[in-house]
Design an enzyme around this catalytic site. Structure first.
Site, PDB file in Angstrom:
ATOM      1  N   ASP A   1      -1.594  28.143  -2.834  1.00  0.00           N
ATOM      2  CA  ASP A   1      -1.820  27.666  -4.196  1.00  0.00           C
ATOM      3  C   ASP A   1      -0.593  27.884  -5.078  1.00  0.00           C
ATOM      4  O   ASP A   1       0.355  28.566  -4.683  1.00  0.00           O
ATOM      5  CB  ASP A   1      -3.054  28.357  -4.812  1.00  0.00           C
ATOM      6  CG  ASP A   1      -3.045  29.865  -4.618  1.00  0.00           C
ATOM      7  OD1 ASP A   1      -2.010  30.412  -4.238  1.00  0.00           O
ATOM      8  OD2 ASP A   1      -4.086  30.496  -4.856  1.00  0.00           O
TER       9      ASP A   1
ATOM     10  N   ASN B   1     -14.130  37.845  -8.231  1.00  0.00           N
ATOM     11  CA  ASN B   1     -15.275  36.934  -8.359  1.00  0.00           C
ATOM     12  C   ASN B   1     -15.518  36.112  -7.086  1.00  0.00           C
ATOM     13  O   ASN B   1     -16.288  35.165  -7.089  1.00  0.00           O
ATOM     14  CB  ASN B   1     -15.102  36.008  -9.566  1.00  0.00           C
ATOM     15  CG  ASN B   1     -13.889  35.071  -9.420  1.00  0.00           C
ATOM     16  OD1 ASN B   1     -13.215  35.073  -8.389  1.00  0.00           O
ATOM     17  ND2 ASN B   1     -13.624  34.288 -10.444  1.00  0.00           N
TER      18      ASN B   1
ATOM     19  N   HIS C   1     -13.196  34.324  -5.414  1.00  0.00           N
ATOM     20  CA  HIS C   1     -12.376  33.129  -5.198  1.00  0.00           C
ATOM     21  C   HIS C   1     -11.414  33.319  -4.015  1.00  0.00           C
ATOM     22  O   HIS C   1     -10.991  34.427  -3.715  1.00  0.00           O
ATOM     23  CB  HIS C   1     -11.647  32.682  -6.479  1.00  0.00           C
ATOM     24  CG  HIS C   1     -10.476  33.513  -6.916  1.00  0.00           C
ATOM     25  ND1 HIS C   1     -10.417  34.127  -8.141  1.00  0.00           N
ATOM     26  CD2 HIS C   1      -9.313  33.800  -6.306  1.00  0.00           C
ATOM     27  CE1 HIS C   1      -9.262  34.753  -8.261  1.00  0.00           C
ATOM     28  NE2 HIS C   1      -8.574  34.577  -7.154  1.00  0.00           N
TER      29      HIS C   1
ATOM     30  N   GLU D   1     -12.286  28.730  -7.433  1.00  0.00           N
ATOM     31  CA  GLU D   1     -13.121  29.590  -8.275  1.00  0.00           C
ATOM     32  C   GLU D   1     -14.599  29.323  -7.985  1.00  0.00           C
ATOM     33  O   GLU D   1     -14.940  28.311  -7.366  1.00  0.00           O
ATOM     34  CB  GLU D   1     -12.826  29.267  -9.752  1.00  0.00           C
ATOM     35  CG  GLU D   1     -11.423  29.618 -10.203  1.00  0.00           C
ATOM     36  CD  GLU D   1     -11.271  31.090 -10.591  1.00  0.00           C
ATOM     37  OE1 GLU D   1     -11.943  31.960 -10.001  1.00  0.00           O
ATOM     38  OE2 GLU D   1     -10.456  31.357 -11.483  1.00  0.00           O
TER      39      GLU D   1
HETATM   40  C1  GLP Z   1      -5.000  35.265  -6.993  1.00  0.00           C
HETATM   41  C2  GLP Z   1      -4.539  34.293  -5.889  1.00  0.00           C
HETATM   42  C3  GLP Z   1      -5.330  34.494  -4.637  1.00  0.00           C
HETATM   43  C4  GLP Z   1      -5.423  35.979  -4.375  1.00  0.00           C
HETATM   44  C5  GLP Z   1      -6.321  36.617  -5.401  1.00  0.00           C
HETATM   45  C6  GLP Z   1      -6.396  38.116  -5.327  1.00  0.00           C
HETATM   46  O1  GLP Z   1      -5.500  34.641  -8.116  1.00  0.00           O
HETATM   47  N1  GLP Z   1      -4.588  32.914  -6.245  1.00  0.00           N
HETATM   48  O2  GLP Z   1      -4.719  33.803  -3.565  1.00  0.00           O
HETATM   49  O3  GLP Z   1      -5.975  36.220  -3.108  1.00  0.00           O
HETATM   50  O4  GLP Z   1      -6.026  36.171  -6.691  1.00  0.00           O
HETATM   51  O5  GLP Z   1      -5.267  38.717  -5.885  1.00  0.00           O
HETATM   52  P1  GLP Z   1      -4.887  40.215  -5.657  1.00  0.00           P
HETATM   53  O6  GLP Z   1      -4.512  40.340  -4.234  1.00  0.00           O
HETATM   54  O7  GLP Z   1      -3.727  40.458  -6.578  1.00  0.00           O
HETATM   55  O8  GLP Z   1      -6.072  41.030  -6.014  1.00  0.00           O
END
Ligand code: GLP
Length: 233
Positions: free
Chosen positions: A70, A138, A140, A145
């Site tokens: 992404d 949440n 995602h 989302e």
């Molecule tokens: C972000 C990314 C995801 C990631 C998630 C968790 O928004 N788009 O690909 O897995 O949130 O992030 P983190 O590893 O910093 O908790």
């Protein structure tokens, strides 16, 4: 045959080691492997280990091809907040992956529809062997989302306030939108390694392992994937 492996470990360090052991093995087995990469805090330890393995001459990235999950929208590649910069800072810039083999959703294009369609086509032509995933509090995955459909493909999405808040810094607010591979796109990977660290992720992990499968917690859609490895700490 469905393989779902759940590996529970004691620490973030251990989670990163388990993940890099798997990925190093996969890279050694297939020189031109296609890897789907994720961003966020969770895979940073894994990327450090991969850089170390490269520096120790255990692995070589010259044949590795990549797709990132992404990217924010709109954002310039050069912005230090872009996921493109993150990947070069933490992995691509530190190993011998070829620039031409790095595939990214471009958050600076005007025609996001065309960008998403061609990304989707490119993934179909070069199926992902191993997809690395983190998970949002949440539930995602990528930027899918809650509300995302099981058959969603690469597209423009709106970020939830919670995600934007979590991803913002003191001097920077995450954009309202992003481009992301869809759930169907992610599901098409031959193998998925999902990493989750910390108490706040456990609710989402429980939904994936035992809860109801549904759009309100997108990670739950991964249940039933043919080769899923979940590493949790
Ligand atoms: C972000 C990314 C995801 C990631 C998630 C968790 O928004 N788009 O690909 O897995 O949130 O992030 P983190 O590893 O910093 O908790």
């Amino acid at each position: 045959m469905i393989i779902m492996k759940v590996i529970r470990v004691e620490s973030y360090h251990e989670m990163s080691r388990v993940a890099s052991d798997i990925l190093v093995g996969d890279i050694l087995k297939k020189k031109n492997i296609v890897i789907g990469f994720a961003t966020g805090r969770t895979p940073l330890g894994l990327y450090k280990n991969l850089v170390r393995a490269y520096k120790n001459k255990e692995i070589d990235f010259s044949g590795v091809r990549s797709f990132n999950l992404d990217e924010y929208y709109p954002i310039s590649k050069n912005s230090k907040r872009s996921y493109f910069s993150y990947m070069f800072r933490n992995l691509f810039g530190l190993v011998n992956i070829k620039g031409a083999n790095v595939n990214f959703l471009d958050g600076s294009v005007g025609d996001w529809k065309k960008e998403c369609e061609s990304y989707e086509k490119l993934i179909k032509k070069n199926p992902i062997d191993v997809q690395i995933l983190g998970v949002g509090v949440n539930g995602h995955i990528g930027f899918n989302e809650p509300g995302s459909k099981r058959n969603s493909v690469t597209r423009l999405v709106e970020l939830s306030d919670a995600t934007r808040r979590r991803n913002s810094g003191i001097f920077w607010k995450a954009p309202e939108k992003a481009l992301t591979m869809g759930i169907k796109t992610i599901f098409s990977a031959k193998k998925i390694i999902l990493l989750a660290s910390g108490r706040d992720k456990m609710k989402a992990v429980e939904r994936l392992l035992r809860g109801e499968v549904g759009s309100d917690c997108p990670v739950s859609f991964l249940r039933g994937h043919k080769n899923l490895v979940v590493v949790v700490c």
